[in-house]
Design a protein around this motif. Structure first.
Motif, PDB file in Angstrom:
ATOM      1  N   ASN B  70       0.838  -1.202   0.000  1.00 28.49           N
ATOM      2  CA  ASN B  70       0.000   0.000   0.000  1.00 28.49           C
ATOM      3  C   ASN B  70       0.872   1.251   0.000  1.00 28.49           C
ATOM      4  O   ASN B  70       2.052   1.207   0.328  1.00 28.49           O
ATOM      5  N   LEU B  71       0.229   2.359  -0.380  1.00 27.04           N
ATOM      6  CA  LEU B  71       0.922   3.656  -0.338  1.00 27.04           C
ATOM      7  C   LEU B  71       0.148   4.568   0.600  1.00 27.04           C
ATOM      8  O   LEU B  71      -1.046   4.397   0.810  1.00 27.04           O
ATOM      9  N   LEU B  94      -8.466  10.182  -6.742  1.00 28.92           N
ATOM     10  CA  LEU B  94      -7.594   8.997  -6.775  1.00 28.92           C
ATOM     11  C   LEU B  94      -8.379   7.755  -7.217  1.00 28.92           C
ATOM     12  O   LEU B  94      -7.845   6.874  -7.892  1.00 28.92           O
ATOM     13  N   ARG B  95      -9.635   7.696  -6.843  1.00 22.24           N
ATOM     14  CA  ARG B  95     -10.448   6.526  -7.208  1.00 22.24           C
ATOM     15  C   ARG B  95     -10.596   6.409  -8.728  1.00 22.24           C
ATOM     16  O   ARG B  95     -10.824   5.325  -9.261  1.00 22.24           O
ATOM     17  N   ILE B 100      -5.015   2.694  -9.631  1.00 22.84           N
ATOM     18  CA  ILE B 100      -5.345   2.497  -8.206  1.00 22.84           C
ATOM     19  C   ILE B 100      -6.539   1.552  -8.074  1.00 22.84           C
ATOM     20  O   ILE B 100      -7.584   1.731  -8.690  1.00 22.84           O
ATOM     21  N   LYS B 101      -6.327   0.536  -7.189  1.00 25.59           N
ATOM     22  CA  LYS B 101      -7.367  -0.475  -6.996  1.00 25.59           C
ATOM     23  C   LYS B 101      -8.322  -0.071  -5.871  1.00 25.59           C
ATOM     24  O   LYS B 101      -9.523  -0.268  -5.946  1.00 25.59           O
ATOM     25  N   ALA B 102      -7.769   0.481  -4.781  1.00 22.81           N
ATOM     26  CA  ALA B 102      -8.606   0.839  -3.629  1.00 22.81           C
ATOM     27  C   ALA B 102      -8.059   2.094  -2.959  1.00 22.81           C
ATOM     28  O   ALA B 102      -6.858   2.327  -2.941  1.00 22.81           O
ATOM     29  N   PRO B 221      -2.332  -0.040  -5.111  1.00 21.91           N
ATOM     30  CA  PRO B 221      -2.222  -0.029  -6.575  1.00 21.91           C
ATOM     31  C   PRO B 221      -2.836  -1.291  -7.196  1.00 21.91           C
ATOM     32  O   PRO B 221      -2.931  -2.321  -6.510  1.00 21.91           O
ATOM     33  N   THR B 222      -3.221  -1.175  -8.433  1.00 22.47           N
ATOM     34  CA  THR B 222      -3.740  -2.370  -9.128  1.00 22.47           C
ATOM     35  C   THR B 222      -2.634  -3.410  -9.253  1.00 22.47           C
ATOM     36  O   THR B 222      -2.883  -4.609  -9.233  1.00 22.47           O
ATOM     37  N   ASN B 223      -1.414  -2.899  -9.392  1.00 23.88           N
ATOM     38  CA  ASN B 223      -0.243  -3.764  -9.522  1.00 23.88           C
ATOM     39  C   ASN B 223       0.909  -3.098  -8.766  1.00 23.88           C
ATOM     40  O   ASN B 223       1.083  -1.892  -8.880  1.00 23.88           O
TER      41      ASN B 223
END
Lengths: 234, 387
Positions: B70-71, B94-95, B100-102, B221-223
């Protein structure tokens, strides 16, 4: 100077001096002496005559200012300390006025103390035999504090004998004992001399004790003033 | 039987230089005991502090692992999460980012409880349901996480719950709030004993933050490969914000811990060194007292090395016994500290204990050298004369 082919100790022109403040004290002056193997020699003289100094020189504990102490061909006066201790370990046994037994060790363990650096467990049986020899086998597990003065000195004699020395050097060994116990100790030394053939040199200020030996050397002010050989041995 | 039964009667093992040296230690039991205690206290100090430090470091590292990947978006230059302020509008922005996944906005509040955790403080983290997308639900041990619309609900760390004697459906009062415990989580980290997850609206009231801001935004992140791109995106498009990786927090924490460890080791080493001086003093006194006896040893054929070796062995004997007692006391002291400060993480591992023990042995060897040299230099004649 007496000479013999069986001399175990030869002392040549031995002198020892030390400084006491501004004064130079001559503890020994031109001492020449030979000690026969298997003999019993007493060194007598008043306090300060140089008896103990001579004994220490013979034992390789002290170095002379001049002269030689030769034991079995080894010149102790010139040997380095890393060789001298081996001579002390293998050829010389010391017995002192104060017994200097180690209080935390038993009689048997005290006898084994000189053998500790040798790391040889065979000495255990020898130590027990020595205790039997001096009549203390039943006291083998007693600490020095549980032994009388005479018994402690007998343990100290066993300690001196454990490495089967050729020469036994005794410094006022009856000094802390009563007359009767002192006689017993001398009797024991006589037995050791006769049965084991150990050469014995006794330093004493007591002429009665000296009379028991077969040669009496008298020192005065660092010089040999009399050297009397008796017919009968102790 | 000699000291502590380490060396038994010579009939079994033979009288050797080791048993001889140990038997010498029993002569002045009081003095030997004091020297042993001197070194034991130092070793206790050093080993217990090392155990606590190791526990703290592991706990911090594990805590960061929970957030692994996570960041954290925070106000630039914030010294901690509670002092950061981030605008809520950034959450929606950010969404929309495809990398970005979450996104989880959070409010962090430290509050003191009368019967609280580490030095009385607990950390309340105000979260939304999106927090569940960042952290694995497997950490929930009992109960379930609250929904976004609920208020005065709390998920509590298992150690904090034990400490406060709270179970599911119990109530925890924090200022004007009566939190109902609806879940207990277990991460096996420091978080378990310090943290309370509460609805973000309640945390907002407790923190006094206005509606349009939070403390931080946590982002997954998504990845993992996209983390740097997200960081660049935020820092180049939104002035006054920075993106940090939890790993950076860990590194900062580790730096602080390393400094702290250095200070603690220095102070406790002084204690051990004082113990070492005690050994040297004991051995020196012993050598002086036994001067005539050392003379006799030399007269009977002991070399200078034999005499020195025996003295150093005595010194090592004190070091070994002191080290063993010290490490045992160190374990006890660190566990006792944990009793008094329940949140204190203590990690009993062999490494710090063996380090402390070996330090004591090394120091005891050094402490024995000077008395050993003194003993070796003793002239047999002057020794026998008692000079």
């Amino acid at each position: 100077m007496n000479k013999s082919s069986e001399d175990i100790i030869k002392i040549k022109d031995l002198a020892n001096e030390y400084r006491l403040g501004e004064t130079i004290v001559n503890a020994l002056i031109d001492v020449n002496l030979c000690v026969e193997q298997k003999s019993v020699v007493s060194i007598i003289g008043p306090s300060g005559s140089g008896k103990t100094t001579l004994l220490n020189m013979i034992g390789g504990l002290d170095r002379p200012s001049k002269g030689q102490v030769i034991m079995d061909g080894f010149d102790l006066s010139s040997l380095p300390e890393n060789k001298l201790y081996k001579i002390r370990r293998s050829r010389i046994g010391f017995i002192f006025q104060h017994f200097y037994l180690i209080p935390t060790l038993t009689a048997l363990e005290n006898i084994l103390v000189p053998t500790i650096p040798i790391r040889d467990n065979d000495f255990k049986d020898k130590a027990k035999n020595l205790l039997s020899y001096v009549g203390l086998i039943n006291r083998q597990n007693h600490k020095p504090s549980q032994l009388s003065g005479g018994e402690q000195q007998r343990v100290a004699i066993c300690r001196a004998l454990i490495n089967e020395p050729e020469v036994l050097l005794c410094d006022e060994i009856t000094g802390e004992l009563d007359t009767e116990t002192g006689k017993q100790i001398l009797k024991l030394l006589k037995k050791i001399n006769q049965e084991k053939g150990t050469t014995i040199i006794l330093v004493t200020h007591d002429e009665k004790i000296a009379e028991e030996s077969n040669r009496i050397i008298t020192l005065s002010d660092g010089r040999i003033v009399n050297d009397k050989v008796k017919e009968s041995s102790i | 039987m000699h000291l502590l039964g380490l060396v038994t009667k010579w009939e079994f093992y033979g009288l050797n230089i080791v048993s001889f040296s140990i038997s010498n230690l029993t002569r002045r039991k009081g003095r030997t005991s004091l020297a042993i205690m001197g070194i034991a206290v130092g070793v206790m100090l050093i080993s217990s502090l090392l155990l606590i430090m190791d526990g703290l470091e592991t706990s911090i590292s594990d805590s960061v692992d929970i957030l692994s990947g996570n960041l954290i978006v925070q106000k630039e230059g914030s010294i901690d999460l509670t002092s950061s302020i981030v605008n809520m509008s950034l959450v929606d922005t950010l969404r929309k980012n495809p990398d970005i996944k979450a996104v989880s906005p959070e409010i962090h509040v430290a509050k003191r409880l009368d019967e609280g955790g580490l030095i009385g403080f607990v950390v309340l983290i105000g979260i939304t349901e999106s927090y569940g997308e960042l952290v694995s639900p497997s950490y929930i041990k009992y109960g379930k996480i609250f929904s976004e619309n609920e208020t005065e609900k709390a998920n509590i760390g298992i150690k904090l719950a034990e400490q406060l004697n709270l179970g599911l459906d119990d109530t925890l009062i924090v200022e004007s709030f009566e939190f109902n415990i609806n879940a207990i989580f277990e991460t096996n980290t420091l978080i378990d004993s310090t943290t309370l997850l509460v609805p973000i609206s309640d945390a907002r009231v407790l923190s006094g933050l206005p509606k349009e801001v939070v403390n931080i935004i946590e982002v997954r992140p998504t990845n993992p490969d996209r983390a740097k791109a997200i960081k660049e995106y935020v820092e180049s498009n939104f002035d006054g914000y920075e993106v940090i990786f939890p790993q950076e927090l860990l590194e900062e924490g580790q730096e602080i811990m390393a400094t702290l460890r250095g200070v603690i080791l220095t102070i406790s080493s002084i204690a051990v060194i004082i113990g070492g001086i005690g050994i040297a003093n004991t051995m020196l006194m012993s050598v002086l007292e036994r001067t005539p006896e050392i003379g006799v040893l030399k007269a009977t054929g002991w070399s200078d090395f034999n005499v020195s070796y025996s003295i150093v062995l005595e010194s090592i004997g004190i070091g070994i016994i002191g080290g063993l007692i010290g490490t045992t006391l160190g374990i006890s002291a660190s566990l006792a500290a944990q009793e008094f400060i329940p949140n204190l993480p203590v990690q009993i591992t062999l490494l710090p204990l063996s380090q402390s023990f070996l330090f004591a042995i090394g120091l005891s060897i050094l402490s024995g050298i000077y008395p050993a040299i003194r003993a070796a230099r003793i002239s047999p004649i002057s020794a026998i004369k008692g000079e």
